[in-house]
Design a protein around this motif. Structure first.
Motif, PDB file in Angstrom:
ATOM      1  N   ILE A 247       8.468  -7.942   6.970  1.00 23.26           N
ATOM      2  CA  ILE A 247       8.416  -6.611   6.207  1.00 23.26           C
ATOM      3  C   ILE A 247       9.903  -5.970   6.988  1.00 23.26           C
ATOM      4  N   SER A 248      10.841  -5.881   5.841  1.00 26.40           N
ATOM      5  CA  SER A 248      12.007  -5.281   6.110  1.00 26.40           C
ATOM      6  C   SER A 248      12.096  -3.852   5.702  1.00 26.40           C
ATOM      7  N   GLY A 249      12.098  -2.854   6.502  1.00 21.78           N
ATOM      8  CA  GLY A 249      12.355  -1.268   6.062  1.00 21.78           C
ATOM      9  C   GLY A 249      10.932  -0.839   5.607  1.00 21.78           C
ATOM     10  N   GLY A 250       9.723  -1.580   6.068  1.00 21.53           N
ATOM     11  CA  GLY A 250       8.357  -0.979   5.971  1.00 21.53           C
ATOM     12  C   GLY A 250       8.234   0.190   6.784  1.00 21.53           C
ATOM     13  N   GLN A 251       7.476   1.303   6.320  1.00 24.87           N
ATOM     14  CA  GLN A 251       7.217   2.376   7.137  1.00 24.87           C
ATOM     15  C   GLN A 251       6.020   2.233   8.215  1.00 24.87           C
ATOM     16  N   PRO A 252       6.141   2.350   9.214  1.00 23.89           N
ATOM     17  CA  PRO A 252       5.338   2.124  10.452  1.00 23.89           C
ATOM     18  C   PRO A 252       4.411   3.232  10.357  1.00 23.89           C
ATOM     19  N   PHE A 253       3.036   3.000  10.704  1.00 25.40           N
ATOM     20  CA  PHE A 253       2.093   3.982  10.793  1.00 25.40           C
ATOM     21  C   PHE A 253       1.273   3.409  12.135  1.00 25.40           C
ATOM     22  N   LEU A 254       0.880   4.622  12.700  1.00 29.86           N
ATOM     23  CA  LEU A 254       0.040   4.820  13.843  1.00 29.86           C
ATOM     24  C   LEU A 254      -0.973   5.599  13.863  1.00 29.86           C
ATOM     25  N   ASP A 255      -2.300   5.083  13.276  1.00 27.67           N
ATOM     26  CA  ASP A 255      -3.282   6.040  13.287  1.00 27.67           C
ATOM     27  C   ASP A 255      -4.723   5.494  13.736  1.00 27.67           C
ATOM     28  N   GLU A 256      -5.629   6.387  14.467  1.00 30.92           N
ATOM     29  CA  GLU A 256      -6.961   5.740  14.897  1.00 30.92           C
ATOM     30  C   GLU A 256      -7.806   5.374  13.913  1.00 30.92           C
ATOM     31  N   GLN A 257      -7.524   6.149  12.656  1.00 28.78           N
ATOM     32  CA  GLN A 257      -8.334   5.678  11.601  1.00 28.78           C
ATOM     33  C   GLN A 257      -7.801   4.666  10.366  1.00 28.78           C
ATOM     34  N   GLY A 258      -6.548   4.508  10.807  1.00 29.03           N
ATOM     35  CA  GLY A 258      -6.121   3.321   9.950  1.00 29.03           C
ATOM     36  C   GLY A 258      -5.480   4.054   8.757  1.00 29.03           C
ATOM     37  N   GLN A 259      -5.225   5.093   8.588  1.00 25.16           N
ATOM     38  CA  GLN A 259      -4.786   5.901   7.370  1.00 25.16           C
ATOM     39  C   GLN A 259      -3.185   6.056   7.035  1.00 25.16           C
ATOM     40  N   PHE A 260      -3.135   5.851   6.081  1.00 20.84           N
ATOM     41  CA  PHE A 260      -1.598   6.151   5.643  1.00 20.84           C
ATOM     42  C   PHE A 260      -1.642   7.010   4.343  1.00 20.84           C
ATOM     43  N   LYS A 261      -0.102   7.433   4.258  1.00 19.05           N
ATOM     44  CA  LYS A 261       0.311   8.264   3.111  1.00 19.05           C
ATOM     45  C   LYS A 261       1.799   7.883   2.693  1.00 19.05           C
ATOM     46  N   ILE A 262       1.991   7.335   1.807  1.00 23.44           N
ATOM     47  CA  ILE A 262       3.543   7.231   1.228  1.00 23.44           C
ATOM     48  C   ILE A 262       3.879   7.323  -0.168  1.00 23.44           C
ATOM     49  N   THR A 263       5.156   7.745  -0.257  1.00 26.20           N
ATOM     50  CA  THR A 263       5.432   7.953  -1.712  1.00 26.20           C
ATOM     51  C   THR A 263       6.171   6.553  -2.335  1.00 26.20           C
ATOM     52  N   ALA A 264       5.856   6.530  -3.580  1.00 22.27           N
ATOM     53  CA  ALA A 264       6.037   5.449  -4.665  1.00 22.27           C
ATOM     54  C   ALA A 264       7.019   5.820  -5.894  1.00 22.27           C
ATOM     55  N   ASP A 265       7.257   4.953  -6.512  1.00 20.37           N
ATOM     56  CA  ASP A 265       7.645   5.311  -7.995  1.00 20.37           C
ATOM     57  C   ASP A 265       6.603   5.537  -8.873  1.00 20.37           C
ATOM     58  N   GLU A 266       6.822   6.178 -10.033  1.00 13.78           N
ATOM     59  CA  GLU A 266       5.872   6.338 -11.114  1.00 13.78           C
ATOM     60  C   GLU A 266       5.672   5.032 -11.682  1.00 13.78           C
ATOM     61  N   GLY A 267       4.232   4.541 -12.079  1.00 10.97           N
ATOM     62  CA  GLY A 267       4.003   3.304 -12.325  1.00 10.97           C
ATOM     63  C   GLY A 267       3.442   2.384 -11.635  1.00 10.97           C
ATOM     64  N   PRO A 268       3.171   1.046 -11.755  1.00 12.04           N
ATOM     65  CA  PRO A 268       2.564   0.006 -10.972  1.00 12.04           C
ATOM     66  C   PRO A 268       3.336  -0.158  -9.895  1.00 12.04           C
ATOM     67  N   ASN A 269       2.817  -0.145  -8.542  1.00 15.05           N
ATOM     68  CA  ASN A 269       3.334  -0.451  -7.268  1.00 15.05           C
ATOM     69  C   ASN A 269       2.425  -1.565  -6.717  1.00 15.05           C
ATOM     70  N   THR A 270       3.133  -2.188  -5.764  1.00 14.12           N
ATOM     71  CA  THR A 270       2.434  -3.180  -4.643  1.00 14.12           C
ATOM     72  C   THR A 270       2.735  -2.757  -3.183  1.00 14.12           C
ATOM     73  N   LEU A 271       1.653  -2.582  -2.564  1.00 13.55           N
ATOM     74  CA  LEU A 271       1.824  -2.321  -1.168  1.00 13.55           C
ATOM     75  C   LEU A 271       1.750  -3.514  -0.310  1.00 13.55           C
ATOM     76  N   TYR A 272       2.763  -3.932   0.261  1.00 10.47           N
ATOM     77  CA  TYR A 272       2.689  -5.021   1.238  1.00 10.47           C
ATOM     78  C   TYR A 272       2.693  -4.575   2.782  1.00 10.47           C
ATOM     79  N   VAL A 273       1.543  -5.088   3.350  1.00  8.63           N
ATOM     80  CA  VAL A 273       0.961  -4.377   4.726  1.00  8.63           C
ATOM     81  C   VAL A 273       0.732  -5.654   5.513  1.00  8.63           C
ATOM     82  N   GLN A 274       1.360  -5.114   6.872  1.00  8.72           N
ATOM     83  CA  GLN A 274       1.473  -6.145   7.836  1.00  8.72           C
ATOM     84  C   GLN A 274       0.978  -5.645   8.948  1.00  8.72           C
TER      85      GLN A 274
END
Length: 360
Positions: free
Chosen positions: A192-219
């Motif tokens: 991942i290059s430029g991925g948004q980091p998250f640190l959450d005890e419940q594993g939760q995330f919230k992220i913005t995206a373009d309208e339409g189909p998107n793919t979340l690449y998680v590592q």
């Protein structure tokens, strides 16, 4: 303006930009024959101008060269980029392309949202507009057209959680990268290059995206990367309940030695392929580097066949095929061969030239 060498040994193409008076300068040319062509700023086409052939002798400065541009300046695509309320969007990037014509161009909007891309050929083009605070939009347009209006909707929001696929427990530290479109294949060479980091005890995330189909690449460390398709993100709305399940990642560790069995420190380990150009190296880092004992370790790998390639400046590359096992380690050994070398001097007018890149 581009000067392209014709049967001129050791010469390379060189560029120069015309000023307000149309005058251009190109320096550093080797003796030989060159073909000069010109294209409008930010437009790329094979047939931008008539070819002008010029002969350059050693140390000669050729002047009064004329390059005639045949393109119709009126053959352009122009218009405005606005938001859904009709307000202009400044700094939006606009790209046009027609692969079958081998023509493309780009521009950036001004404070009034206006853009102009000229020097095009007549015909249909794919036009995209993008700005980091808005969703990307793509449409088709036929040149010439000076009244294009592209409306960028606001970003969509995607929220969910990341969990361990076997235990169901939340993964508390991870990265999420949003990629426009639907992708289901994971490239093990891609970190991942430029991925948004998250640190959450419940594993939760919230992220913005373009309208339409998107793919979340998680590592996440200790897990294989995963791709989760979100097929229909809506501008200004939130898509909730997305769950990404991460499988345990495979581990590959090993050593790198030379042909004499001596440990090689500082060797870079790449997966499947090695970058060929400097810009590739800037976008993608090596998966690991060897320590003083020639040891390396790569974790968080998917269960798929990969090839590890060890590279060091003093040796020939070595490689080995391996299939990582989820949650388990695999040991490998890479042996680097002995390569030849070149050494020489770069000079200008018999004086050493500093900082020049020498390619083989």
């Amino acid at each position: 303006v581009t000067a392209k060498p014709i049967e001129t040994s050791g010469a390379v193409p060189r560029d120069g930009w015309s000023r307000d008076d149309g005058v251009f300068t190109i320096n550093g040319l080797s003796p030989g024959t060159y073909k000069l062509t010109a294209r409008p700023p930010n437009t790329y086409t094979k047939n931008s101008s008539r070819e002008t052939e010029v002969q350059v002798a050693k140390g000669e400065r050729v002047t009064d060269v004329r390059v005639v541009v045949d393109l119709d300046a009126g053959m352009k695509l122009a218009g405005r980029v606005v938001d859904v309320s009709g307000q202009p969007i400044e700094g939006a990037g606009v790209n046009v392309s027609a692969p079958e014509k081998d023509v493309s161009g780009n521009a950036r909007t001004d404070a009034d949202g206006l853009f102009e891309i000229f020097g095009l050929e007549a015909g249909e083009y794919r036009v995209t507009a993008h700005q980091e605070k808005f969703s990307r939009v793509e449409t088709k347009a036929t040149a010439p057209d000076t009244n294009l209006t592209m409306t960028l909707p606001s970003k969509a929001t995607i929220e969910g959680r990341v969990v361990d696929a076997r235990s169901g427990a939340p993964v508390t530290a991870f990265q999420v990268q949003v990629r426009t479109g639907e992708e289901t294949t994971i490239d093990p060479a891609s970190r991942i290059s430029g991925g948004q980091p998250f640190l959450d005890e419940q594993g939760q995330f919230k992220i913005t995206a373009d309208e339409g189909p998107n793919t979340l690449y998680v590592q996440a460390a200790g897990h294989a990367p995963a791709a989760r398709v979100v097929p229909d993100a809506r501008a200004g709305q939130t898509t909730s309940g997305i769950e990404v399940r991460l499988e345990p990642g495979g581990i590959v560790e090993g050593t790198v030695t030379n042909a004499q069995g001596e440990a090689v420190a500082g060797a870079n380990i790449w997966i499947n392929n090695v970058p060929q150009f400097a810009w590739e190296s800037r976008q993608r880092a090596a998966s690991a580097s060897t320590d003083a004992n020639g040891y390396f370790r790569i974790d968080s790998l998917p269960q798929t066949d990969i090839t590890l390639i060890a590279v060091h400046a003093d040796y020939l590359p070595g490689q080995v095929a391996v299939q990582p096992s989820p949650g388990r380690g695999t040991s490998v050994k890479l042996v680097l061969g002995t390569g030849g070398g070149l050494e020489g001097t770069v000079s200008i007018a018999r004086k050493p030239a500093i900082g020049y890149l020498v390619n083989v």
